[in-house]
Scaffold this motif. Structure first.
Motif, PDB file in Angstrom:
ATOM      1  N   SER A  14       0.805  -1.229   0.000  1.00  0.00           N
ATOM      2  CA  SER A  14       0.000   0.000   0.000  1.00  0.00           C
ATOM      3  C   SER A  14       0.834   1.273   0.000  1.00  0.00           C
ATOM      4  O   SER A  14       0.412   2.298  -0.502  1.00  0.00           O
ATOM      5  CB  SER A  14      -0.950   0.007   1.205  1.00  0.00           C
ATOM      6  OG  SER A  14      -0.225   0.067   2.412  1.00  0.00           O
ATOM      7  N   ARG A  15       2.040   1.208   0.582  1.00  0.00           N
ATOM      8  CA  ARG A  15       2.836   2.447   0.655  1.00  0.00           C
ATOM      9  C   ARG A  15       4.326   2.101   0.766  1.00  0.00           C
ATOM     10  O   ARG A  15       4.701   0.923   0.830  1.00  0.00           O
ATOM     11  CB  ARG A  15       2.407   3.287   1.863  1.00  0.00           C
ATOM     12  CG  ARG A  15       2.524   2.568   3.180  1.00  0.00           C
ATOM     13  CD  ARG A  15       2.271   3.489   4.363  1.00  0.00           C
ATOM     14  NE  ARG A  15       2.707   2.832   5.578  1.00  0.00           N
ATOM     15  CZ  ARG A  15       1.905   2.227   6.443  1.00  0.00           C
ATOM     16  NH1 ARG A  15       0.605   2.230   6.236  1.00  0.00           N
ATOM     17  NH2 ARG A  15       2.394   1.637   7.518  1.00  0.00           N
ATOM     18  N   GLY A  16       5.139   3.135   0.776  1.00  0.00           N
ATOM     19  CA  GLY A  16       6.574   2.982   1.012  1.00  0.00           C
ATOM     20  C   GLY A  16       7.261   2.067   0.008  1.00  0.00           C
ATOM     21  O   GLY A  16       7.025   2.143  -1.210  1.00  0.00           O
ATOM     22  N   ARG A  19       5.036  -0.288  -2.160  1.00  0.00           N
ATOM     23  CA  ARG A  19       4.359   0.431  -3.248  1.00  0.00           C
ATOM     24  C   ARG A  19       5.325   0.640  -4.417  1.00  0.00           C
ATOM     25  O   ARG A  19       4.960   0.451  -5.582  1.00  0.00           O
ATOM     26  CB  ARG A  19       3.857   1.786  -2.722  1.00  0.00           C
ATOM     27  CG  ARG A  19       3.072   2.558  -3.749  1.00  0.00           C
ATOM     28  CD  ARG A  19       2.638   3.916  -3.231  1.00  0.00           C
ATOM     29  NE  ARG A  19       1.949   4.631  -4.278  1.00  0.00           N
ATOM     30  CZ  ARG A  19       0.660   4.923  -4.271  1.00  0.00           C
ATOM     31  NH1 ARG A  19      -0.077   4.599  -3.251  1.00  0.00           N
ATOM     32  NH2 ARG A  19       0.107   5.555  -5.278  1.00  0.00           N
ATOM     33  N   SER A  36      -2.169  -5.722   1.673  1.00  0.00           N
ATOM     34  CA  SER A  36      -1.898  -4.846   2.824  1.00  0.00           C
ATOM     35  C   SER A  36      -3.040  -4.980   3.821  1.00  0.00           C
ATOM     36  O   SER A  36      -4.095  -5.544   3.507  1.00  0.00           O
ATOM     37  CB  SER A  36      -1.710  -3.386   2.397  1.00  0.00           C
ATOM     38  OG  SER A  36      -2.894  -2.887   1.839  1.00  0.00           O
ATOM     39  N   PRO A  40      -5.185   1.153   0.262  1.00  0.00           N
ATOM     40  CA  PRO A  40      -4.691   2.515   0.050  1.00  0.00           C
ATOM     41  C   PRO A  40      -5.804   3.406  -0.488  1.00  0.00           C
ATOM     42  O   PRO A  40      -6.695   2.926  -1.192  1.00  0.00           O
ATOM     43  CB  PRO A  40      -3.587   2.332  -0.995  1.00  0.00           C
ATOM     44  CG  PRO A  40      -3.780   0.988  -1.581  1.00  0.00           C
ATOM     45  CD  PRO A  40      -4.540   0.163  -0.601  1.00  0.00           C
ATOM     46  N   THR A 187      10.493   6.581   4.340  1.00  0.00           N
ATOM     47  CA  THR A 187       9.100   6.112   4.236  1.00  0.00           C
ATOM     48  C   THR A 187       8.377   6.501   5.533  1.00  0.00           C
ATOM     49  O   THR A 187       8.994   7.070   6.439  1.00  0.00           O
ATOM     50  CB  THR A 187       9.019   4.568   4.101  1.00  0.00           C
ATOM     51  OG1 THR A 187       9.483   3.986   5.325  1.00  0.00           O
ATOM     52  CG2 THR A 187       9.832   4.034   2.951  1.00  0.00           C
ATOM     53  N   ASP A 188       7.114   6.114   5.644  1.00  0.00           N
ATOM     54  CA  ASP A 188       6.356   6.385   6.881  1.00  0.00           C
ATOM     55  C   ASP A 188       7.060   5.777   8.100  1.00  0.00           C
ATOM     56  O   ASP A 188       6.979   6.302   9.209  1.00  0.00           O
ATOM     57  CB  ASP A 188       4.947   5.770   6.802  1.00  0.00           C
ATOM     58  CG  ASP A 188       4.043   6.568   5.884  1.00  0.00           C
ATOM     59  OD1 ASP A 188       4.554   7.550   5.285  1.00  0.00           O
ATOM     60  OD2 ASP A 188       2.854   6.224   5.754  1.00  0.00           O
ATOM     61  N   MET A 189       7.755   4.635   7.863  1.00  0.00           N
ATOM     62  CA  MET A 189       8.392   3.926   8.981  1.00  0.00           C
ATOM     63  C   MET A 189       9.477   4.778   9.647  1.00  0.00           C
ATOM     64  O   MET A 189       9.685   4.700  10.848  1.00  0.00           O
ATOM     65  CB  MET A 189       8.998   2.608   8.476  1.00  0.00           C
ATOM     66  CG  MET A 189       9.526   1.718   9.576  1.00  0.00           C
ATOM     67  SD  MET A 189      10.072   0.120   8.954  1.00  0.00           S
ATOM     68  CE  MET A 189       8.592  -0.862   9.141  1.00  0.00           C
ATOM     69  N   THR A 190      10.156   5.607   8.856  1.00  0.00           N
ATOM     70  CA  THR A 190      11.260   6.411   9.395  1.00  0.00           C
ATOM     71  C   THR A 190      10.874   7.881   9.577  1.00  0.00           C
ATOM     72  O   THR A 190      11.636   8.649  10.163  1.00  0.00           O
ATOM     73  CB  THR A 190      12.489   6.328   8.463  1.00  0.00           C
ATOM     74  OG1 THR A 190      12.053   6.573   7.119  1.00  0.00           O
ATOM     75  CG2 THR A 190      13.147   4.965   8.535  1.00  0.00           C
ATOM     76  N   ALA A 191       9.681   8.249   9.077  1.00  0.00           N
ATOM     77  CA  ALA A 191       9.281   9.665   9.093  1.00  0.00           C
ATOM     78  C   ALA A 191       9.206  10.233  10.513  1.00  0.00           C
ATOM     79  O   ALA A 191       9.495  11.407  10.736  1.00  0.00           O
ATOM     80  CB  ALA A 191       7.936   9.828   8.390  1.00  0.00           C
ATOM     81  N   GLY A 192       8.830   9.387  11.460  1.00  0.00           N
ATOM     82  CA  GLY A 192       8.626   9.871  12.828  1.00  0.00           C
ATOM     83  C   GLY A 192       9.904   9.963  13.663  1.00  0.00           C
ATOM     84  O   GLY A 192       9.854  10.400  14.817  1.00  0.00           O
TER      85      GLY A 192
END
Ligand code: NAD
Length: 244
Positions: A14-16, A19, A36, A40, A187-192
């Protein structure tokens, strides 16, 4: 197009990174079953844009009991997969002494046990057809460890053990199994992650940038295609030279 007439199952599509893998596979002519936990937002547009070559499976990889049935149905619909990418993954970071058993198990279930379950169903069929490529998404953390990520690192190290064992079991039937170990990818996983952590990580990367999902997808494409026909049981680090 290097994946013409190939059928691929990609988890975490779905993402990262998943995707990017899905989009690259489609661009290279493959028919892709994306999986997923949720759908999405732009799924309808993506399916429309893929001209009938993108299918979607909504499944929770932590529900291991239901998984083999769902994948078995998809396998029947596809008539066999040539490529399986076990890409989906989660983190639940904490120091070991603060980490709950539940958070340890959840990460192991999604990142490792689901890959085992999918490889069993899809790999058995690949063996029967004497052809296939399985790619497991590990991490440099699975090779080197990382404080605060014992569950995640254990799952990614486990994927390497799964990769090498399965590669030995399936090589004589022309089924290849490899792992990709990304470094630090945007990606979203590391964005935070806090800016300070990101800065420290960037200092450790000789190529002086974070990886992109496309960087990882290119390595997965290589391992999925016949260009890597003589490669099995390997772990390909895609980390900007972070670990040499
Ligand atoms: P992401 O968080 O952007 O995407 C994760 C994907 O996994 C999503 O599609 C999500 O729906 C799916 N997923 C998560 N839990 C699921 C579940 N229970 N059931 C079904 N699907 C589920 O992550 P990403 O950064 O694109 O990471 C993809 C893979 O690459 C992961 O295995 C991750 O561990 C690995 N990896 C990422 C990095 C990085 O820096 N981003 C580095 C090394 C390895």
């Amino acid at each position: 197009m290097v994946l013409e007439n190939k059928k691929a199952l990609v988890t975490g599509a779905s993402r990262g990174i998943g995707r990017a893998i899905t989009d690259l596979f489609l661009a290279e002519g493959a028919e892709v079953w994306g999986l997923s936990a949720g759908e999405p937002e732009d799924l309808v547009a993506r399916i429309g844009g893929a001209g009938g070559r993108l299918h979607w499976l909504r499944a929770d990889l932590s529900d291991l009991g239901a998984l083999e049935g769902i994948i078995g149905e998809a396998l029947k619909e596809a008539g066999g997969f040539d490529i399986l990418v076990n890409n989906a993954g989660i983190t639940k970071d904490n120091l070991v002494f603060r980490m709950t058993l539940d958070d340890f198990r959840k990460v192991l279930d999604v990142n490792l046990s689901a890959a085992f379950a999918l490889s069993r169903v899809v790999g058995r069929d690949m063996i029967r057809r004497r052809s296939g490529s399985i790619i497991n998404m590990s991490s440099v953390v699975g090779i080197h460890g990382n404080g605060g990520q014992a569950n995640y690192a254990a799952s990614k190290a486990g994927l390497i053990g799964l990769t090498k064992s399965l590669a030995r079991e399936t090589a004589s039937r022309n089924v290849r199994v490899n792992a990709v170990a990304p470094g630090f990818v945007g990606t979203d996983m590391t964005a935070g992650l806090p800016d300070k952590v990101k800065e420290t990580m960037l200092e450790q990367i000789p190529l002086k940038r974070m990886g992109t999902p496309g960087d990882i997808a290119a390595a997965v494409l290589f391992l999925a295609s016949d260009a890597s026909a003589y490669i099995t049981g390997q772990v390909l680090a895609v980390d900007g030279g972070m670990f040499m």
